[in-house]
Design a protein around this motif. Structure first.
Motif, PDB file in Angstrom:
ATOM      1  N   GLU A   1     -11.641 -76.922 -15.497  1.00 11.35           N
ATOM      2  CA  GLU A   1     -13.085 -76.584 -14.715  1.00 11.35           C
ATOM      3  C   GLU A   1     -13.115 -77.263 -13.430  1.00 11.35           C
ATOM      4  O   GLU A   1     -13.643 -76.781 -12.344  1.00 11.35           O
ATOM      5  CB  GLU A   1     -14.263 -76.988 -15.746  1.00 11.35           C
ATOM      6  CG  GLU A   1     -15.665 -76.467 -15.126  1.00 11.35           C
ATOM      7  CD  GLU A   1     -16.730 -76.934 -15.952  1.00 11.35           C
ATOM      8  OE1 GLU A   1     -17.982 -77.184 -15.731  1.00 11.35           O
ATOM      9  OE2 GLU A   1     -16.367 -76.975 -17.180  1.00 11.35           O
ATOM     10  N   LYS A   2     -12.786 -78.799 -13.493  1.00 10.72           N
ATOM     11  CA  LYS A   2     -12.740 -79.574 -12.383  1.00 10.72           C
ATOM     12  C   LYS A   2     -11.878 -78.893 -11.098  1.00 10.72           C
ATOM     13  O   LYS A   2     -12.285 -78.857  -9.960  1.00 10.72           O
ATOM     14  CB  LYS A   2     -12.447 -80.756 -12.638  1.00 10.72           C
ATOM     15  CG  LYS A   2     -13.292 -81.703 -13.240  1.00 10.72           C
ATOM     16  CD  LYS A   2     -12.987 -82.946 -13.730  1.00 10.72           C
ATOM     17  CE  LYS A   2     -14.024 -83.729 -14.637  1.00 10.72           C
ATOM     18  NZ  LYS A   2     -13.528 -85.136 -14.830  1.00 10.72           N
ATOM     19  N   GLN A   3     -10.742 -78.541 -11.575  1.00  8.44           N
ATOM     20  CA  GLN A   3      -9.719 -77.661 -10.733  1.00  8.44           C
ATOM     21  C   GLN A   3     -10.344 -76.519  -9.881  1.00  8.44           C
ATOM     22  O   GLN A   3     -10.323 -76.514  -8.890  1.00  8.44           O
ATOM     23  CB  GLN A   3      -8.541 -77.651 -11.180  1.00  8.44           C
ATOM     24  CG  GLN A   3      -7.617 -78.783 -11.742  1.00  8.44           C
ATOM     25  CD  GLN A   3      -6.333 -78.364 -12.494  1.00  8.44           C
ATOM     26  OE1 GLN A   3      -6.313 -77.422 -12.963  1.00  8.44           O
ATOM     27  NE2 GLN A   3      -5.496 -79.314 -12.533  1.00  8.44           N
ATOM     28  N   GLU A   4     -10.811 -75.807 -10.629  1.00  4.47           N
ATOM     29  CA  GLU A   4     -11.666 -74.546 -10.154  1.00  4.47           C
ATOM     30  C   GLU A   4     -12.668 -75.037  -9.187  1.00  4.47           C
ATOM     31  O   GLU A   4     -12.855 -74.312  -8.070  1.00  4.47           O
ATOM     32  CB  GLU A   4     -11.967 -73.653 -11.236  1.00  4.47           C
ATOM     33  CG  GLU A   4     -10.952 -73.049 -11.802  1.00  4.47           C
ATOM     34  CD  GLU A   4     -11.106 -71.917 -12.829  1.00  4.47           C
ATOM     35  OE1 GLU A   4     -12.710 -71.584 -12.838  1.00  4.47           O
ATOM     36  OE2 GLU A   4     -10.109 -71.579 -13.568  1.00  4.47           O
ATOM     37  N   ALA A   5     -13.361 -75.952  -9.441  1.00  4.86           N
ATOM     38  CA  ALA A   5     -14.538 -76.140  -8.621  1.00  4.86           C
ATOM     39  C   ALA A   5     -14.140 -77.061  -7.446  1.00  4.86           C
ATOM     40  O   ALA A   5     -14.475 -76.713  -6.401  1.00  4.86           O
ATOM     41  CB  ALA A   5     -15.469 -77.386  -9.477  1.00  4.86           C
ATOM     42  N   ALA A   6     -12.949 -77.647  -7.418  1.00  6.14           N
ATOM     43  CA  ALA A   6     -12.419 -78.196  -6.310  1.00  6.14           C
ATOM     44  C   ALA A   6     -11.726 -77.206  -5.423  1.00  6.14           C
ATOM     45  O   ALA A   6     -11.902 -77.322  -4.077  1.00  6.14           O
ATOM     46  CB  ALA A   6     -11.203 -79.336  -6.659  1.00  6.14           C
ATOM     47  N   LYS A   7     -11.388 -76.096  -5.957  1.00 12.98           N
ATOM     48  CA  LYS A   7     -10.621 -74.902  -5.231  1.00 12.98           C
ATOM     49  C   LYS A   7     -11.654 -74.149  -4.633  1.00 12.98           C
ATOM     50  O   LYS A   7     -11.631 -73.858  -3.008  1.00 12.98           O
ATOM     51  CB  LYS A   7      -9.920 -73.965  -5.982  1.00 12.98           C
ATOM     52  CG  LYS A   7      -8.588 -74.619  -6.473  1.00 12.98           C
ATOM     53  CD  LYS A   7      -7.801 -73.642  -7.177  1.00 12.98           C
ATOM     54  CE  LYS A   7      -6.507 -73.931  -8.061  1.00 12.98           C
ATOM     55  NZ  LYS A   7      -6.110 -72.922  -8.633  1.00 12.98           N
TER      56      LYS A   7
ATOM     57  N   GLU B   1     -14.644 -75.424  -3.704  1.00  9.68           N
ATOM     58  CA  GLU B   1     -15.266 -76.229  -2.449  1.00  9.68           C
ATOM     59  C   GLU B   1     -14.290 -76.349  -1.354  1.00  9.68           C
ATOM     60  O   GLU B   1     -14.907 -76.410  -0.117  1.00  9.68           O
ATOM     61  CB  GLU B   1     -15.425 -77.834  -3.163  1.00  9.68           C
ATOM     62  CG  GLU B   1     -16.097 -78.633  -2.025  1.00  9.68           C
ATOM     63  CD  GLU B   1     -16.022 -80.182  -2.644  1.00  9.68           C
ATOM     64  OE1 GLU B   1     -16.332 -80.977  -1.889  1.00  9.68           O
ATOM     65  OE2 GLU B   1     -16.196 -80.364  -3.825  1.00  9.68           O
ATOM     66  N   LYS B   2     -12.789 -76.501  -1.502  1.00 10.69           N
ATOM     67  CA  LYS B   2     -12.130 -76.562  -0.409  1.00 10.69           C
ATOM     68  C   LYS B   2     -12.093 -75.120   0.175  1.00 10.69           C
ATOM     69  O   LYS B   2     -12.208 -74.912   1.467  1.00 10.69           O
ATOM     70  CB  LYS B   2     -10.795 -76.659  -1.021  1.00 10.69           C
ATOM     71  CG  LYS B   2      -9.588 -76.820   0.031  1.00 10.69           C
ATOM     72  CD  LYS B   2      -8.295 -77.007  -0.817  1.00 10.69           C
ATOM     73  CE  LYS B   2      -7.140 -77.192   0.258  1.00 10.69           C
ATOM     74  NZ  LYS B   2      -5.959 -77.394  -0.242  1.00 10.69           N
ATOM     75  N   LEU B   3     -12.315 -73.760  -0.270  1.00 15.97           N
ATOM     76  CA  LEU B   3     -12.512 -72.629   0.313  1.00 15.97           C
ATOM     77  C   LEU B   3     -13.677 -72.581   0.967  1.00 15.97           C
ATOM     78  O   LEU B   3     -13.754 -71.991   2.282  1.00 15.97           O
ATOM     79  CB  LEU B   3     -12.520 -71.628  -1.029  1.00 15.97           C
ATOM     80  CG  LEU B   3     -12.543 -69.947  -0.279  1.00 15.97           C
ATOM     81  CD1 LEU B   3     -11.332 -69.913   0.552  1.00 15.97           C
ATOM     82  CD2 LEU B   3     -12.595 -69.091  -1.350  1.00 15.97           C
ATOM     83  N   GLN B   4     -14.689 -73.098   0.700  1.00 16.48           N
ATOM     84  CA  GLN B   4     -16.059 -73.298   1.193  1.00 16.48           C
ATOM     85  C   GLN B   4     -15.714 -73.833   2.445  1.00 16.48           C
ATOM     86  O   GLN B   4     -16.376 -73.581   3.666  1.00 16.48           O
ATOM     87  CB  GLN B   4     -17.214 -73.615   0.430  1.00 16.48           C
ATOM     88  CG  GLN B   4     -18.587 -73.543   1.126  1.00 16.48           C
ATOM     89  CD  GLN B   4     -19.557 -74.222   0.259  1.00 16.48           C
ATOM     90  OE1 GLN B   4     -19.393 -74.843  -0.750  1.00 16.48           O
ATOM     91  NE2 GLN B   4     -20.677 -74.281   0.645  1.00 16.48           N
ATOM     92  N   ARG B   5     -15.312 -75.227   2.402  1.00 12.32           N
ATOM     93  CA  ARG B   5     -15.214 -75.849   3.713  1.00 12.32           C
ATOM     94  C   ARG B   5     -14.179 -75.278   4.747  1.00 12.32           C
ATOM     95  O   ARG B   5     -14.422 -75.115   5.855  1.00 12.32           O
ATOM     96  CB  ARG B   5     -14.529 -77.244   3.222  1.00 12.32           C
ATOM     97  CG  ARG B   5     -15.354 -78.432   2.722  1.00 12.32           C
ATOM     98  CD  ARG B   5     -14.789 -79.564   2.409  1.00 12.32           C
ATOM     99  NE  ARG B   5     -13.761 -79.558   1.294  1.00 12.32           N
ATOM    100  CZ  ARG B   5     -12.878 -80.096   0.933  1.00 12.32           C
ATOM    101  NH1 ARG B   5     -12.430 -81.347   1.929  1.00 12.32           N
ATOM    102  NH2 ARG B   5     -12.101 -80.197   0.049  1.00 12.32           N
ATOM    103  N   LYS B   6     -13.031 -74.429   4.245  1.00 13.80           N
ATOM    104  CA  LYS B   6     -12.232 -73.822   5.192  1.00 13.80           C
ATOM    105  C   LYS B   6     -12.850 -72.803   5.923  1.00 13.80           C
ATOM    106  O   LYS B   6     -12.742 -72.570   6.971  1.00 13.80           O
ATOM    107  CB  LYS B   6     -11.154 -73.164   4.075  1.00 13.80           C
ATOM    108  CG  LYS B   6      -9.850 -72.690   5.015  1.00 13.80           C
ATOM    109  CD  LYS B   6      -8.969 -71.912   4.029  1.00 13.80           C
ATOM    110  CE  LYS B   6      -7.679 -71.724   4.862  1.00 13.80           C
ATOM    111  NZ  LYS B   6      -6.665 -71.041   4.167  1.00 13.80           N
TER     112      LYS B   6
END
Length: 122
Positions: A21-27, A29-34
């Motif tokens: 769940e933490k890994q998917e949340a980080a992904k 967030e990274k996609l949103q920042r991108k």
């Protein structure tokens, strides 16, 4: 004893679920920042480019030595301004820093051998 084993296995499974769940949340967030960064870059490209203005020398300036009004050199405006009389005086004074006249070569002689101090190479 079976209860402890079951509890241990459940803890391992939930720990793995938490990590996933933490890994998917980080992904996400990274996609949103991108996407935000891409939108900012796209918006920045639309802005008109401002041309940097070149600092122009004043039309007339005061000589640094005698204080007379004179025209500065348009290409070398960052140098101290001198009138023609003061320029000629400063060129006439030899400080030993540079030669008064240009050194010209009348002939060049090539000496056989290696570089100076290394001797002849064989």
């Amino acid at each position: 004893m079976d209860f402890d084993l079951l509890t241990h296995e459940l803890k391992k499974a939930f720990a793995q679920l938490d990590v996933t769940e933490k890994q998917e949340a980080a992904k996400a967030e990274k996609l949103q920042r991108k996407t935000e960064r891409a939108a900012r870059r796209k918006a920045a490209r639309r802005k008109p480019v401002t041309v940097k203005t070149i600092q122009r020398p004043p039309a007339t300036a005061m000589c640094k030595d005698c204080g007379k009004s004179t025209n500065p050199d348009p290409e070398l405006y960052f140098l101290p301004v001198q009138c023609l009389h003061c320029q000629q005086l400063s060129e006439a004074i030899d400080l030993g820093i540079r030669s008064k006249s240009c050194t010209e070569f009348s002939s060049v002689s090539v000496v056989p051998g290696g570089a100076p101090g290394l001797g002849k190479r064989k």
